[in-house]
Design an enzyme around this catalytic site. Structure first.
Site, PDB file in Angstrom:
ATOM      1  N   ALA A 136       0.855  -1.186   0.000  1.00  0.00           N
ATOM      2  CA  ALA A 136       0.000   0.000   0.000  1.00  0.00           C
ATOM      3  C   ALA A 136       0.891   1.235   0.000  1.00  0.00           C
ATOM      4  CB  ALA A 136      -0.895  -0.001   1.236  1.00  0.00           C
ATOM      5  N   ALA A 183       4.294   4.075   3.267  1.00  0.00           N
ATOM      6  CA  ALA A 183       3.868   2.824   2.619  1.00  0.00           C
ATOM      7  C   ALA A 183       3.879   1.699   3.650  1.00  0.00           C
ATOM      8  CB  ALA A 183       4.807   2.463   1.477  1.00  0.00           C
ATOM      9  N   LYS A 184       3.241   0.614   3.346  1.00  0.00           N
ATOM     10  CA  LYS A 184       3.332  -0.598   4.165  1.00  0.00           C
ATOM     11  C   LYS A 184       2.923  -1.755   3.279  1.00  0.00           C
ATOM     12  CE  LYS A 184       4.103  -1.278   8.670  1.00  0.00           C
ATOM     13  NZ  LYS A 184       5.037  -0.461   9.439  1.00  0.00           N
ATOM     14  N   GLY A 185       3.489  -2.922   3.549  1.00  0.00           N
ATOM     15  CA  GLY A 185       3.118  -4.070   2.740  1.00  0.00           C
ATOM     16  C   GLY A 185       3.300  -5.342   3.521  1.00  0.00           C
TER      17      GLY A 185
END
Ligand code: NAD
Length: 432
Positions: free
Chosen positions: A76, A121-123
């Site tokens: 994301a 962001a993060k994933g």
């Protein structure tokens, strides 16, 4: 200690099934709440409530026995107005798209509060990493890297370790990316081992920043560190490093805990002698001196400073009234719920928010990225000196907002972050 607080009427957000609200809802509510205090352009606010992009990928993995399992991964990307996206990658069975979006939003604010030239962001991958062999984790990481390769890069989006991933995972990611790009690209990811472009001091950085921010806060409230008692929940990377530094600087750490429970000694605990979670998991319960307490009891100890540094949602509407610490410094991400926060604010207990207190991690990640793109390694002393400078500057920026607006520390931190982000959006304008 004196405080600069104003009461709020926000109640803890809950899903219809009574579970605590998911990260995305909390992040949006926090944004709304902060925006009410600031004069933010409605359209910019609307954009900040949503991610710029969310990538969902399918990651097939050949298991060691030759069978194939198929996993789902996300990245994301929330906002990049101030620079490339930055944020962790987690391997956990509970990873969801929305959780990645909520955590990405927090990264946007965290980078902005520290004035780093990054967005959020993060994933992650929906997988229990403990169910994989080392070889399987490596193959999964390499294939996931390939699936998101077009959307990451040193100038686009720079992942880092998070739950279930570590420096070795980052080294595999860097190698997979570099192999496909045809050139060694250490700046695509941070939190790597120092031998492949990682920074000295990265591992201890979030704990160090928690300690620095605690020291500055004590100084602000005229409370000598030598006369300070501290309780730390969680003795992992963040908690152990924060506890050891505070002890070194003269504070008395009277309670520490891990997932199995807490130990309390009013005369102070020799925290340097207890191995951290990483060094020896569950070593806290092996401490022979002091009294055994539960993790819930630790949160209610009559100490000067409480550092929740284990997991999220531990200070809630149910127990915030029982917290007797004079100051709470958030080491973990999201340890205080909306409702818990409102009660502490009403009671005038300062809560130094996670997006400031544990931001040493992303700050040293920024230093790592600078070292990578400049091909120039920094000494540990330089990393520590620059982190000290950045943390004190960020703390002072938030303190000025606390004084100017007469708001709690979390609101002040959001005010600093959001004004930087909205100003950048206004200056850049809308394309086309
Ligand atoms: P870690 O895995 O190194 O340590 C976690 C510690 O908390 C361990 O001692 C564990 O036993 C304990 N623990 C786990 N569940 C618990 C529970 N339910 N009650 C009490 N104790 C419990 O983790 P970490 O890297 O220190 O991260 C801790 C928190 O800080 C997390 O919220 C994480 O998101 C946040 N954080 C970590 C970093 C980082 O770079 N490590 C950076 C910023 C924020």
């Amino acid at each position: 200690m004196a405080s600069h607080h104003r009461s709020t009427s926000t109640s803890e957000p809950r899903c219809s099934d009574g579970e605590p609200e998911p990260a995305l809802e909390t992040a949006r509510r926090q944004l709304d709440r902060a925006a009410q205090r600031l004069d933010i352009d409605e359209t910019i606010l609307e954009r900040l409530k949503r991610p710029k992009k969310v990538h969902e990928v399918t990651v097939p993995l050949e298991r060691d026995d030759g069978s194939v399992d198929v996993f789902t991964g996300y990245r994301a990307q929330h906002d990049s107005v101030r620079g490339p996206y930055k944020g962790g990658l987690r391997y956990h069975p509970d990873v969801t798209r929305d959780e990645c979006v909520g955590l990405a939003m927090w990264m946007t604010w965290k980078c902005a509060v520290m004035d780093l030239p990054f967005g959020g962001a993060k994933g992650g991958i929906i997988v229990d990493p403990k169910s994989l062999s080392d070889d399987e984790r490596e193959r999964l990481t390499r294939r996931f890297t390939q699936e998101i390769r077009e959307v990451i890069g040193p100038n686009a989006d720079i992942p880092a370790p998070d739950m279930g991933t570590d420096p070795e995972t980052m080294a595999w990611l860097m190698d997979a990316y570099s192999m496909q790009e045809g050139e060694t690209t250490p700046g695509v990811v941070t939190g790597k081992p120092p031998s492949v472009g990682g920074s000295y001091g990265r591992e201890e950085a979030p704990g160090r920043s928690v300690a620095i921010v605690t020291r500055e806060t004590l100084d602000y409230y005229d409370h000598p560190i030598e006369e300070t008692t501290v309780a730390v929940q969680g003795f992992g990377s963040v908690g152990a490093n924060a506890a050891r530094l505070l002890d070194e600087w003269g504070a008395s750490v009277v309670a520490v805990s891990d997932v199995n429970g807490a130990v309390y000694d009013p005369d102070g605990i020799d925290v340097a002698a207890i191995p951290s979670h990483d060094e020896e998991p569950e070593a806290v319960t092996g401490v022979t001196r002091g009294t055994r307490l539960s993790n819930d009891d630790l949160l209610e100890l009559d100490v000067d400073v409480l550092v929740p540094a284990a997991v999220g949602n531990v200070i809630t509407e149910e127990n915030a009234d029982a917290v007797r610490a004079d100051v709470v410094v958030e080491g973990a991400n999201g340890p205080t719920t909306f409702g818990g926060d409102a009660i502490l604010a009403k009671r005038g207990v300062p809560v130094i928010p996670d997006i400031l207190a544990n931001a040493g991690g992303v700050t040293v990640s920024y230093f790592e990225w600078l070292q990578d793109i400049n091909r120039r390694k920094w000494s540990l002393e330089r990393v520590q000196e620059e982190l000290e400078t950045e943390m004190v500057a960020a703390w002072n920026g938030v303190r000025e907002e606390v004084e100017r607006r007469d708001v709690p520390w979390r609101d002040a931190a959001y005010a600093v972050a959001l004004s930087r982000i909205t100003e950048a959006h206004e200056m850049r304008g809308l394309w086309p």
